[in-house]
Design a protein around this motif. Structure first.
Motif, PDB file in Angstrom:
ATOM      1  N   TRP A  93       0.828  -1.206   0.000  1.00 52.14           N
ATOM      2  CA  TRP A  93       0.000   0.000   0.000  1.00 52.14           C
ATOM      3  C   TRP A  93       0.865   1.260   0.000  1.00 52.14           C
ATOM      4  O   TRP A  93       0.546   2.241  -0.664  1.00 52.14           O
ATOM      5  N   PHE A  94       1.978   1.231   0.734  1.00 50.17           N
ATOM      6  CA  PHE A  94       2.847   2.400   0.778  1.00 50.17           C
ATOM      7  C   PHE A  94       3.625   2.589  -0.526  1.00 50.17           C
ATOM      8  O   PHE A  94       3.992   3.702  -0.896  1.00 50.17           O
ATOM      9  N   ARG A  95       3.889   1.484  -1.226  1.00 51.03           N
ATOM     10  CA  ARG A  95       4.688   1.591  -2.447  1.00 51.03           C
ATOM     11  C   ARG A  95       3.864   1.756  -3.710  1.00 51.03           C
ATOM     12  O   ARG A  95       4.413   1.933  -4.785  1.00 51.03           O
ATOM     13  N   VAL A  96       2.536   1.679  -3.585  1.00 53.24           N
ATOM     14  CA  VAL A  96       1.702   1.605  -4.768  1.00 53.24           C
ATOM     15  C   VAL A  96       1.773   2.873  -5.608  1.00 53.24           C
ATOM     16  O   VAL A  96       1.765   2.813  -6.845  1.00 53.24           O
ATOM     17  N   HIS A  97       1.896   4.054  -4.991  1.00 58.28           N
ATOM     18  CA  HIS A  97       1.901   5.295  -5.758  1.00 58.28           C
ATOM     19  C   HIS A  97       3.183   5.421  -6.593  1.00 58.28           C
ATOM     20  O   HIS A  97       3.129   5.758  -7.785  1.00 58.28           O
ATOM     21  N   GLY A  98       4.330   5.144  -5.983  1.00 58.95           N
ATOM     22  CA  GLY A  98       5.571   5.204  -6.749  1.00 58.95           C
ATOM     23  C   GLY A  98       5.619   4.176  -7.857  1.00 58.95           C
ATOM     24  O   GLY A  98       6.083   4.457  -8.970  1.00 58.95           O
ATOM     25  N   GLU A  99       5.121   2.971  -7.571  1.00 57.00           N
ATOM     26  CA  GLU A  99       5.121   1.931  -8.591  1.00 57.00           C
ATOM     27  C   GLU A  99       4.175   2.275  -9.734  1.00 57.00           C
ATOM     28  O   GLU A  99       4.415   1.910 -10.890  1.00 57.00           O
ATOM     29  N   ASN A 100       3.083   2.987  -9.412  1.00 56.45           N
ATOM     30  CA  ASN A 100       2.152   3.397 -10.457  1.00 56.45           C
ATOM     31  C   ASN A 100       2.845   4.289 -11.484  1.00 56.45           C
ATOM     32  O   ASN A 100       2.708   4.102 -12.696  1.00 56.45           O
ATOM     33  N   ALA A 101       3.570   5.279 -11.005  1.00 58.68           N
ATOM     34  CA  ALA A 101       4.287   6.174 -11.914  1.00 58.68           C
ATOM     35  C   ALA A 101       5.342   5.424 -12.717  1.00 58.68           C
ATOM     36  O   ALA A 101       5.506   5.660 -13.928  1.00 58.68           O
ATOM     37  N   ASP A 102       6.068   4.514 -12.050  1.00 54.16           N
ATOM     38  CA  ASP A 102       7.086   3.741 -12.761  1.00 54.16           C
ATOM     39  C   ASP A 102       6.462   2.865 -13.850  1.00 54.16           C
ATOM     40  O   ASP A 102       7.013   2.731 -14.947  1.00 54.16           O
ATOM     41  N   LEU A 103       5.312   2.268 -13.549  1.00 61.12           N
ATOM     42  CA  LEU A 103       4.666   1.409 -14.535  1.00 61.12           C
ATOM     43  C   LEU A 103       4.172   2.206 -15.741  1.00 61.12           C
ATOM     44  O   LEU A 103       4.255   1.731 -16.881  1.00 61.12           O
ATOM     45  N   ARG A 104       3.645   3.392 -15.496  1.00 60.44           N
ATOM     46  CA  ARG A 104       3.208   4.212 -16.625  1.00 60.44           C
ATOM     47  C   ARG A 104       4.376   4.582 -17.540  1.00 60.44           C
ATOM     48  O   ARG A 104       4.257   4.539 -18.775  1.00 60.44           O
ATOM     49  N   ALA A 105       5.513   4.928 -16.927  1.00 57.54           N
ATOM     50  CA  ALA A 105       6.684   5.225 -17.746  1.00 57.54           C
ATOM     51  C   ALA A 105       7.166   3.992 -18.490  1.00 57.54           C
ATOM     52  O   ALA A 105       7.583   4.066 -19.656  1.00 57.54           O
ATOM     53  N   GLU A 106       7.090   2.841 -17.835  1.00 60.15           N
ATOM     54  CA  GLU A 106       7.521   1.604 -18.483  1.00 60.15           C
ATOM     55  C   GLU A 106       6.620   1.247 -19.660  1.00 60.15           C
ATOM     56  O   GLU A 106       7.077   0.751 -20.690  1.00 60.15           O
ATOM     57  N   VAL A 107       5.318   1.498 -19.525  1.00 57.65           N
ATOM     58  CA  VAL A 107       4.386   1.219 -20.620  1.00 57.65           C
ATOM     59  C   VAL A 107       4.716   2.069 -21.833  1.00 57.65           C
ATOM     60  O   VAL A 107       4.690   1.598 -22.980  1.00 57.65           O
ATOM     61  N   LYS A 108       5.046   3.334 -21.604  1.00 58.69           N
ATOM     62  CA  LYS A 108       5.394   4.201 -22.725  1.00 58.69           C
ATOM     63  C   LYS A 108       6.659   3.716 -23.430  1.00 58.69           C
ATOM     64  O   LYS A 108       6.762   3.749 -24.654  1.00 58.69           O
ATOM     65  N   ARG A 109       7.641   3.252 -22.633  1.00 58.15           N
ATOM     66  CA  ARG A 109       8.897   2.805 -23.240  1.00 58.15           C
ATOM     67  C   ARG A 109       8.741   1.510 -24.019  1.00 58.15           C
ATOM     68  O   ARG A 109       9.435   1.273 -25.006  1.00 58.15           O
ATOM     69  N   THR A 110       7.856   0.634 -23.552  1.00 57.17           N
ATOM     70  CA  THR A 110       7.733  -0.693 -24.176  1.00 57.17           C
ATOM     71  C   THR A 110       6.633  -0.755 -25.222  1.00 57.17           C
ATOM     72  O   THR A 110       6.397  -1.830 -25.784  1.00 57.17           O
ATOM     73  N   ARG A 111       5.956   0.359 -25.486  1.00 56.14           N
ATOM     74  CA  ARG A 111       4.871   0.318 -26.471  1.00 56.14           C
ATOM     75  C   ARG A 111       5.403  -0.026 -27.860  1.00 56.14           C
ATOM     76  O   ARG A 111       4.807  -0.823 -28.598  1.00 56.14           O
ATOM     77  N   ALA A 112       6.539   0.569 -28.215  1.00 56.68           N
ATOM     78  CA  ALA A 112       7.117   0.264 -29.528  1.00 56.68           C
ATOM     79  C   ALA A 112       7.574  -1.189 -29.602  1.00 56.68           C
ATOM     80  O   ALA A 112       7.397  -1.861 -30.631  1.00 56.68           O
ATOM     81  N   ILE A 113       8.173  -1.680 -28.508  1.00 52.25           N
ATOM     82  CA  ILE A 113       8.617  -3.083 -28.492  1.00 52.25           C
ATOM     83  C   ILE A 113       7.420  -4.017 -28.614  1.00 52.25           C
ATOM     84  O   ILE A 113       7.478  -5.048 -29.293  1.00 52.25           O
ATOM     85  N   LEU A 114       6.322  -3.678 -27.955  1.00 55.70           N
ATOM     86  CA  LEU A 114       5.121  -4.517 -28.022  1.00 55.70           C
ATOM     87  C   LEU A 114       4.564  -4.565 -29.436  1.00 55.70           C
ATOM     88  O   LEU A 114       4.137  -5.627 -29.908  1.00 55.70           O
ATOM     89  N   THR A 115       4.596  -3.439 -30.124  1.00 60.41           N
ATOM     90  CA  THR A 115       4.109  -3.421 -31.505  1.00 60.41           C
ATOM     91  C   THR A 115       4.953  -4.329 -32.392  1.00 60.41           C
ATOM     92  O   THR A 115       4.435  -5.093 -33.215  1.00 60.41           O
ATOM     93  N   THR A 116       6.270  -4.260 -32.221  1.00 60.61           N
ATOM     94  CA  THR A 116       7.161  -5.133 -33.008  1.00 60.61           C
ATOM     95  C   THR A 116       6.922  -6.601 -32.689  1.00 60.61           C
ATOM     96  O   THR A 116       6.891  -7.456 -33.589  1.00 60.61           O
TER      97      THR A 116
END
Length: 292
Positions: free
Chosen positions: A82-105
């Motif tokens: 519960w304490f880590r969920v906010h920081g992990e949320n931001a990290d996951l959103r950034a990770e999704v943006k970075r891996t979107r191109a890889i996912l398309t390939t």
């Protein structure tokens, strides 16, 4: 009156009964151990049946204790999450943006792969899961590596079936009782798993060491170099394990034979999936009639 430390057991009935009971338990334990040693030496099938009968009795108790332990340990884990969920949320959103191109390939490659397989009429073999069961115990202090599964003949589990977890291959069923089964882990010295390297498909053998790790040995080649971090998956050779299941990762670079760490650690697994063999052996031919 004599001091308390100088009193003998004869001054107290309770101490007499306690000492007598201790002697009886010690003698009974020695007798049972001797009987089991003789049975395991001279009659291994009977000893195996007795061992699986005891496992069938103790498995429900171990399952209940495992559920209670999971419930207790989940409380601090939930608080920390519960304490880590906010920081992990931001990290996951950034990770999704970075891996979107890889996912398309990757989707494009998967589509091309399916189209080519359809053109070549390649038949895929997918092992069917038999049951999902809980691992209620594993040996971690001896040279042999086994795990106890709370599913047996009544759930369709048979000896020789592969067992895998979310992270990778766990082992194969060695013995099966009515409601429990013993699993031979990939880290056991008697375990040999055909594997291949993911980056180039080089075949190898993953042999258990008995200390929680495996040896990766090259097959039909010498002076083969292994790099640190090389990942190995099952190759499907032999027909027991389906291809593509993660097995181990090389710990240190070396040649011909190197140490590797398995992906699936039985001590950290709650559930495992029992599957049918990838390519079951054909049934034996019927006996030929004898001439009169």
């Amino acid at each position: 009156m004599a001091p308390a430390r100088d009193r003998r057991t004869g001054f107290s009935r309770r101490r007499q009964y306690t000492a007598f009971l201790g002697y009886v338990l010690a003698v009974a334990g020695a007798v049972v151990g001797a009987v089991l040693l003789v049975a395991s030496t001279f009659n291994p099938p009977a000893f195996s049946a007795l061992r699986m009968a005891v496992a069938s009795v103790t498995t429900p108790v171990a399952t209940g204790l495992d559920v209670v332990a999971d419930a207790v340990t989940s409380v601090p884990r939930a608080i920390g999450t519960w304490f880590r969920v906010h920081g992990e949320n931001a990290d996951l959103r950034a990770e999704v943006k970075r891996t979107r191109a890889i996912l398309t390939t990757a989707r494009t490659i998967a589509y091309d792969n399916r189209r080519l397989r359809a053109l070549l009429a390649v038949r895929e073999r997918t092992p069917e899961p038999v049951v999902t069961a809980r691992l209620v115990g594993s040996t971690a202090s001896s040279g042999r590596r086994f795990a106890l599964l709370n599913a047996g003949h009544m759930q369709g589990v048979r000896p020789g079936m592969p067992v895998r977890g979310p992270e990778g291959l766990v082992g194969r069923v060695l013995e099966a009782g009515p409601i429990a089964a013993r699993v031979l882990l990939v880290t056991d010295p008697d375990s040999l798993v055909p594997v291949r390297r993911t980056r180039d498909g080089m075949p190898a053998i993953a042999a258990g060491r008995g200390d929680g790790r495996v040896d990766i040995r090259s097959v039909n080649a010498t002076n083969v170099r292994f790099a640190q971090g090389d990942m190995f998956v099952t190759s499907g050779t032999g027909g027991l394990y389906a291809p593509g299941v993660p097995v181990a990762q090389v710990e240190r670079a070396g040649a011909d034979s190197v140490l590797a760490i398995p992906f699936a650690a039985p001590d950290g697994l709650d559930f495992a999936v029992v599957e049918r063999p990838f390519m079951p052996l054909p049934p034996p031919p019927p006996p030929r009639p004898t001439a009169p």
